[in-house]
Design a protein around this motif. Structure first.
Motif, short mmCIF file in Angstrom:
data_model
loop_
_atom_site.label_atom_id
_atom_site.label_comp_id
_atom_site.label_asym_id
_atom_site.label_seq_id
_atom_site.Cartn_x
_atom_site.Cartn_y
_atom_site.Cartn_z
N ASN A 37 -7.04 -2.01 -31.37
CA ASN A 37 -6.07 -2.65 -30.48
C ASN A 37 -6.31 -2.19 -29.05
O ASN A 37 -6.00 -1.06 -28.69
N ALA A 38 -6.87 -3.05 -28.23
CA ALA A 38 -7.15 -2.70 -26.83
C ALA A 38 -5.87 -2.67 -26.02
O ALA A 38 -4.93 -3.40 -26.30
N ALA A 39 -5.82 -1.80 -24.99
CA ALA A 39 -4.65 -1.73 -24.11
C ALA A 39 -4.51 -3.04 -23.34
O ALA A 39 -5.50 -3.70 -23.03
N ALA A 40 -3.27 -3.42 -23.05
CA ALA A 40 -3.00 -4.66 -22.32
C ALA A 40 -3.59 -4.55 -20.91
O ALA A 40 -3.56 -3.47 -20.31
N PRO A 41 -4.13 -5.63 -20.35
CA PRO A 41 -4.67 -5.58 -18.99
C PRO A 41 -3.59 -5.30 -17.96
O PRO A 41 -2.42 -5.66 -18.16
N ALA A 42 -3.97 -4.66 -16.88
CA ALA A 42 -3.00 -4.34 -15.82
C ALA A 42 -2.47 -5.63 -15.22
O ALA A 42 -3.19 -6.61 -15.03
N LYS A 43 -1.20 -5.63 -14.91
CA LYS A 43 -0.57 -6.80 -14.33
C LYS A 43 -1.06 -6.99 -12.90
O LYS A 43 -1.15 -6.05 -12.12
N GLU A 44 -1.37 -8.22 -12.56
CA GLU A 44 -1.86 -8.52 -11.21
C GLU A 44 -0.75 -8.32 -10.20
O GLU A 44 0.41 -8.71 -10.42
N LEU A 45 -1.10 -7.69 -9.07
CA LEU A 45 -0.10 -7.44 -8.03
C LEU A 45 0.24 -8.73 -7.28
O LEU A 45 -0.62 -9.59 -7.06
N LYS A 46 1.51 -8.85 -6.90
CA LYS A 46 1.97 -10.00 -6.13
C LYS A 46 1.58 -9.82 -4.67
O LYS A 46 1.91 -8.82 -4.04
N LYS A 47 0.87 -10.80 -4.11
CA LYS A 47 0.44 -10.71 -2.72
C LYS A 47 1.59 -11.04 -1.78
O LYS A 47 2.28 -12.05 -1.95
N ILE A 48 1.78 -10.19 -0.78
CA ILE A 48 2.87 -10.31 0.19
C ILE A 48 2.31 -10.10 1.59
O ILE A 48 1.49 -9.21 1.82
N LYS A 49 2.79 -10.91 2.52
CA LYS A 49 2.50 -10.67 3.94
C LYS A 49 3.78 -10.13 4.59
O LYS A 49 4.83 -10.77 4.52
N PHE A 50 3.66 -8.95 5.20
CA PHE A 50 4.84 -8.28 5.76
C PHE A 50 4.62 -7.98 7.23
O PHE A 50 3.63 -7.36 7.61
N ALA A 51 5.55 -8.45 8.05
CA ALA A 51 5.43 -8.32 9.50
C ALA A 51 6.05 -7.01 9.98
O ALA A 51 7.12 -6.61 9.52
N THR A 52 5.38 -6.38 10.92
CA THR A 52 5.89 -5.14 11.48
C THR A 52 5.43 -5.00 12.92
O THR A 52 4.71 -5.85 13.46
N ASN A 53 5.88 -3.93 13.56
CA ASN A 53 5.50 -3.61 14.93
C ASN A 53 4.77 -2.28 14.90
O ASN A 53 5.38 -1.23 14.73
N ALA A 54 3.46 -2.31 15.04
CA ALA A 54 2.65 -1.10 14.88
C ALA A 54 2.86 -0.08 15.99
O ALA A 54 2.39 1.05 15.88
N SER A 55 3.55 -0.45 17.06
CA SER A 55 3.79 0.50 18.15
C SER A 55 5.12 1.23 18.01
O SER A 55 5.42 2.12 18.80
N ALA A 56 5.92 0.86 17.01
CA ALA A 56 7.26 1.45 16.84
C ALA A 56 7.22 2.53 15.77
O ALA A 56 7.11 2.23 14.57
N ILE A 57 7.33 3.78 16.18
CA ILE A 57 7.22 4.87 15.21
C ILE A 57 8.37 4.88 14.21
O ILE A 57 8.21 5.35 13.08
N CYS A 58 9.51 4.31 14.57
CA CYS A 58 10.63 4.27 13.63
C CYS A 58 10.30 3.43 12.40
O CYS A 58 10.98 3.53 11.38
N LEU A 59 9.24 2.60 12.48
CA LEU A 59 8.83 1.79 11.35
C LEU A 59 7.70 2.45 10.56
O LEU A 59 7.09 1.83 9.69
N ALA A 60 7.45 3.73 10.82
CA ALA A 60 6.41 4.46 10.09
C ALA A 60 6.58 4.39 8.58
O ALA A 60 5.57 4.36 7.85
N PRO A 61 7.81 4.35 8.03
CA PRO A 61 7.93 4.26 6.57
C PRO A 61 7.24 3.04 5.96
O PRO A 61 6.84 3.08 4.80
N VAL A 62 7.10 1.96 6.74
CA VAL A 62 6.37 0.80 6.22
C VAL A 62 4.92 1.18 5.92
O VAL A 62 4.36 0.80 4.89
N PHE A 63 4.33 1.97 6.81
CA PHE A 63 2.95 2.42 6.61
C PHE A 63 2.86 3.43 5.48
O PHE A 63 1.87 3.50 4.76
N VAL A 64 3.93 4.22 5.30
CA VAL A 64 4.01 5.14 4.17
C VAL A 64 3.99 4.36 2.86
O VAL A 64 3.29 4.73 1.90
#
Length: 343
Positions: A37-64
Motif C-alpha cells: 500500500n503506497a502512501a497517498a500523494p501529497a496534496k497540490e498547493l493552492k496557488k495564490i497571488k498576495f499583494a503587499t508593500n515591500a517597503s513597510a516593515i510592519c508587514l514583515a510577518p507576510v514575508f515570515v
C-alpha cells in the motif's frame, strides 16, 4: 480581546496539529497494511497571488509566512506581489481578481472600501507604525502646538494625514482649517522639515522610527497613544469573489497570516531577517527588531472586536470629512468585514 486572542490562537494551533498529525497517521496505516500500500500523494498547493508593500516593515510577518513555510502548512503556494504604496492599484487588483488578497493600512484602505471596491476585511494584523515628528528646534511638543502650523505628508490621502487629522480633531483643532498639509515626495520630507518649510512630518516606520534616533527630532504623537493603544493599524483584505467561491482558501490564507503574526511576536529576529532584503541598506537585523518591538504585533483582532474598530475609524473619518456624512459607521463595518474563521 484577551480571551478572544487565546481562542483564536488555540484554533490556529489545532489546525496546525491536524496538518502535522495526518502524515504520521498515514505512515502508521501504511505499515499495518503492508508494503504493497503506497502512501497517498501529497496534496497540490493552492496557488495564490498576495499583494503587499515591500517597503513597510510592519508587514514583515507576510514575508515570515512565506519564508517559514506557514503558507505551505495551510495548503497555499503564495506569490508575493509588491505594489509599494499604490493602494488604489492594489485594491483594484484584488477587486478584479488579479490578486487574491493583500495587507495594508486601515486608514488608507477604508475610504476606498467606502467607495465600493469588492474587497472584504478578514483580520487585523497589528497596531502602530504611524508617527508625527518634529525637529527639536521647533519647540513643538503637543498636538495643540500645531494650530496654525504646517505638516508634511507623502500624499494628501496618506494614512498619516488621516490618522493625525483624527487626533487633531479630538484635541479641538480643525484638521481642515487650523493646520496646513503640504505634500512632498517621501524622501524629501526630512529635507523640507530641516529647511523650515514644514513644522512637522506625519509618516510611518521604518523611516519615522529612525528619525527619532537622531536627537534632532522628537515625537509629538503616534497611533499607539492618545487612546489608540489598542487599535489596529493594518488589515487583511481578500477579494470578495474568493470568499464567496472558495471560502476554505480564504480561511486558510487568513489563518496563515495570523499565525505569522504570532511567529513575529515569538521570534522577531526571524521577521527582521525576512524583511532585511527590503530594508534600507544601512540598517541591521537588530535595527529592524527594534522597530518591530515598537509595534503591537500581538494585536490582531477578528470578529466582533475588529468590526468595532472598523466602525470607530469610520465614525472618526466621517468627523474629519474623509468619509461621506451619510455613511453609517456600524453598517459600513458590517458590510466590509467577512468572518472567514468560523468555516
Amino acid at each position: 480581546m484577551g480571551n478572544f486572542t487565546l481562542d483564536r490562537r488555540t484554533l490556529l494551533r489545532g489546525a496546525g496539529a491536524l496538518g502535522l498529525a495526518a502524515p504520521f497517521g498515514s505512515m502508521a496505516l501504511t505499515g499495518l497494511a503492508g508494503a504493497q500500500n503506497a502512501a497517498a500523494p501529497a496534496k497540490e498547493l493552492k496557488k495564490i497571488k498576495f499583494a503587499t508593500n515591500a517597503s513597510a516593515i510592519c508587514l514583515a510577518p507576510v514575508f515570515v509566512a512565506k519564508e517559514q513555510g506557514i503558507f505551505a502548512k495551510y495548503g497555499l503556494d503564495v506569490e508575493l506581489v509588491n505594489f509599494g504604496a499604490s493602494t488604489e492599484a492594489l485594491l483594484e487588483a484584488i477587486a478584479t481578481g488579479k490578486a487574491d488578497g493583500g495587507v495594508g493600512m486601515a486608514l488608507r484602505w477604508l475610504k476606498a472600501l467606502e467607495q465600493g471596491f469588492d474587497v472584504k476585511i478578514t483580520a487585523g494584523t497589528h497596531g502602530g507604525c504611524s508617527r508625527l515628528v518634529t525637529p527639536a528646534s521647533t519647540g513643538l511638543k503637543t498636538l495643540s502646538d500645531l494650530k496654525g502650523k504646517s505638516i508634511g505628508v507623502s500624499d494628501l490621502a496618506s494614512p498619516g494625514k488621516n490618522f493625525f487629522s483624527i487626533l487633531l480633531n479630538k484635541e479641538g483643532i480643525n484638521p481642515v482649517s487650523d493646520v496646513e498639509w503640504r505634500q512632498y515626495p517621501g524622501e524629501l520630507l526630512q529635507v523640507a522639515a530641516e529647511k523650515g518649510e514644514i513644522h512637522a512630518i506625519a509618516d510611518g516606520d521604518p523611516k519615522a522610527f529612525f528619525w527619532l534616533r537622531d536627537n534632532n527630532y522628537v515625537q509629538i504623537a503616534s497611533n499607539l497613544d492618545h487612546g489608540f493603544e489598542n487599535r489596529v493599524c493594518c488589515i487583511v483584505g481578500l477579494r470578495g469573489s474568493l470568499i464567496r467561491d472558495d471560502l476554505p482558501t480564504a480561511t486558510a490564507l487568513t489563518r496563515a497570516l495570523l499565525e505569522a503574526q504570532d511567529w513575529t511576536v515569538a521570534k522577531p529576529e526571524d521577521a527582521a531577517r525576512a524583511f532585511l532584503p527590503n530594508a534600507p541598506k544601512d540598517k541591521s537585523t537588530d535595527d529592524l527588531i527594534a522597530v518591530l518591538l515598537a509595534q503591537t504585533h500581538n494585536h490582531n483582532p477578528t470578529g466582533t472586536d475588529l468590526k468595532k474598530e472598523i466602525a470607530l475609524y469610520a465614525g472618526e473619518l466621517r468627523d474629519v470629512q474623509v468619509f461621506k456624512q451619510s455613511t453609517d459607521p456600524d453598517a459600513f463595518a458590517e458590510k466590509v468585514y467577512a468572518n472567514v474563521l468560523t468555516a
